[in-house]
Design a protein around this motif. Sequence first.
Motif, PDB file in Angstrom:
ATOM      1  N   ASN A 185       1.789   3.641  -8.397  1.00 59.11           N
ATOM      2  CA  ASN A 185       2.203   2.591 -10.300  1.00 59.11           C
ATOM      3  C   ASN A 185       2.975   1.881  -9.287  1.00 59.11           C
ATOM      4  OD1 ASN A 185       2.158   5.045 -11.982  1.00 59.11           O
ATOM      5  ND2 ASN A 185       2.789   6.221 -10.183  1.00 59.11           N
ATOM      6  N   VAL A 186       3.489   0.733 -10.739  1.00 56.95           N
ATOM      7  CA  VAL A 186       4.299  -0.268 -10.264  1.00 56.95           C
ATOM      8  C   VAL A 186       5.250  -0.222 -10.804  1.00 56.95           C
ATOM      9  CG1 VAL A 186       3.821  -3.112 -10.344  1.00 56.95           C
ATOM     10  CG2 VAL A 186       1.673  -1.897  -9.863  1.00 56.95           C
ATOM     11  N   ASP A 187       6.725  -0.532 -10.880  1.00 57.92           N
ATOM     12  CA  ASP A 187       7.972  -1.043 -11.174  1.00 57.92           C
ATOM     13  C   ASP A 187       8.420  -1.823 -11.838  1.00 57.92           C
ATOM     14  OD1 ASP A 187      10.250  -1.181 -12.650  1.00 57.92           O
ATOM     15  OD2 ASP A 187      11.419   0.333 -11.033  1.00 57.92           O
ATOM     16  N   VAL A 188       7.133  -2.654 -12.975  1.00 57.25           N
ATOM     17  CA  VAL A 188       7.286  -3.800 -13.086  1.00 57.25           C
ATOM     18  C   VAL A 188       9.151  -5.089 -13.605  1.00 57.25           C
ATOM     19  CG1 VAL A 188       5.241  -3.960 -14.240  1.00 57.25           C
ATOM     20  CG2 VAL A 188       7.210  -3.910 -15.238  1.00 57.25           C
ATOM     21  N   THR A 189      10.013  -3.501 -13.281  1.00 63.65           N
ATOM     22  CA  THR A 189      11.535  -3.860 -13.789  1.00 63.65           C
ATOM     23  C   THR A 189      12.052  -4.672 -12.202  1.00 63.65           C
ATOM     24  OG1 THR A 189      11.979  -2.442 -15.073  1.00 63.65           O
ATOM     25  CG2 THR A 189      14.123  -3.233 -14.000  1.00 63.65           C
ATOM     26  N   PHE A 215       5.342  -1.914  -5.506  1.00 66.39           N
ATOM     27  CA  PHE A 215       4.742  -0.317  -5.348  1.00 66.39           C
ATOM     28  C   PHE A 215       5.519   0.535  -5.428  1.00 66.39           C
ATOM     29  CE2 PHE A 215       2.116  -4.099  -5.937  1.00 66.39           C
ATOM     30  CZ  PHE A 215       1.242  -3.968  -6.435  1.00 66.39           C
ATOM     31  N   VAL A 216       5.381   2.075  -6.349  1.00 62.00           N
ATOM     32  CA  VAL A 216       5.520   3.467  -5.988  1.00 62.00           C
ATOM     33  C   VAL A 216       4.628   4.118  -6.175  1.00 62.00           C
ATOM     34  CG1 VAL A 216       8.022   2.217  -6.697  1.00 62.00           C
ATOM     35  CG2 VAL A 216       6.531   2.753  -8.055  1.00 62.00           C
ATOM     36  N   ASP A 261       8.218  -5.275   1.449  1.00 63.98           N
ATOM     37  CA  ASP A 261       8.922  -5.426   2.287  1.00 63.98           C
ATOM     38  C   ASP A 261       9.761  -6.534   1.653  1.00 63.98           C
ATOM     39  OD1 ASP A 261       7.640  -3.204   3.517  1.00 63.98           O
ATOM     40  OD2 ASP A 261       6.435  -4.577   5.346  1.00 63.98           O
ATOM     41  N   THR A 262       9.565  -7.404   1.792  1.00 66.58           N
ATOM     42  CA  THR A 262      10.625  -8.366   1.392  1.00 66.58           C
ATOM     43  C   THR A 262      11.449  -8.204   0.240  1.00 66.58           C
ATOM     44  OG1 THR A 262       9.195  -9.601   0.201  1.00 66.58           O
ATOM     45  CG2 THR A 262       9.483 -10.239   1.757  1.00 66.58           C
ATOM     46  N   LYS A 270       0.639  -0.836   0.254  1.00 69.69           N
ATOM     47  CA  LYS A 270      -0.322   0.243   0.018  1.00 69.69           C
ATOM     48  C   LYS A 270       1.100   1.028  -0.198  1.00 69.69           C
ATOM     49  CE  LYS A 270      -3.907  -2.074   1.998  1.00 69.69           C
ATOM     50  NZ  LYS A 270      -5.211  -1.665   3.095  1.00 69.69           N
ATOM     51  N   LYS A 271       1.912   1.124   0.567  1.00 68.04           N
ATOM     52  CA  LYS A 271       2.953   2.670   0.547  1.00 68.04           C
ATOM     53  C   LYS A 271       4.080   2.791  -0.545  1.00 68.04           C
ATOM     54  CE  LYS A 271       6.028   0.734   4.616  1.00 68.04           C
ATOM     55  NZ  LYS A 271       5.495  -0.747   3.997  1.00 68.04           N
ATOM     56  N   CYS A 272       4.717   3.123  -0.425  1.00 70.76           N
ATOM     57  CA  CYS A 272       6.463   3.241  -1.763  1.00 70.76           C
ATOM     58  C   CYS A 272       7.021   2.529  -1.776  1.00 70.76           C
ATOM     59  CB  CYS A 272       6.234   4.441  -1.970  1.00 70.76           C
ATOM     60  SG  CYS A 272       8.107   4.745  -3.510  1.00 70.76           S
ATOM     61  N   ALA A 273       7.553   1.812  -1.683  1.00 67.05           N
ATOM     62  CA  ALA A 273       8.936   0.949  -1.876  1.00 67.05           C
ATOM     63  C   ALA A 273      10.225   1.687  -1.237  1.00 67.05           C
ATOM     64  CB  ALA A 273       9.068  -0.478  -2.700  1.00 67.05           C
TER      65      ALA A 273
END
Length: 127
Positions: A35-39, A43-44, A81-82, A23-26
């Motif tokens: 957004n998702v950084d699929v690389t 989630f960011v 988190d992981t 839910k929070k930016c990594a």
Amino acid sequence: MSTALQKQNQKILRGLMSIPANKKCADCGEPVASNVDVTHGIFVCAACSGIHREFGDRVKSVSMAQFTQDELNILQSQNNDTFNDKWLANFNSATDRGISPSSNDNQRRAYLIAKYQEKRWFSGNAS
């Protein structure tokens, strides 16, 4: 991609977004990771996603984009988190400087360069 598959993938994505860590930016902890950084499979927030794009990472909006099964598989294999357990394994809050949602673009960029390009705190051995 068929409409049924798109709906199924959106349901999976919504489930992944409901995980507290996602839910929070990594990167900065912004409470809305839109957004998702699929690389990297994280989630960011909008501010951090722009810098990820500068680095050449593939970034998608969670509300506007369609996600492939391969992209969802990456997202399902970890949560923010992981992911950070590995990428920030050697981060020392006493000596290293992180960022927050209120950080400016220069602070964000410097931190993200250290985290992703220099891999300053990365450890592949972290659990």
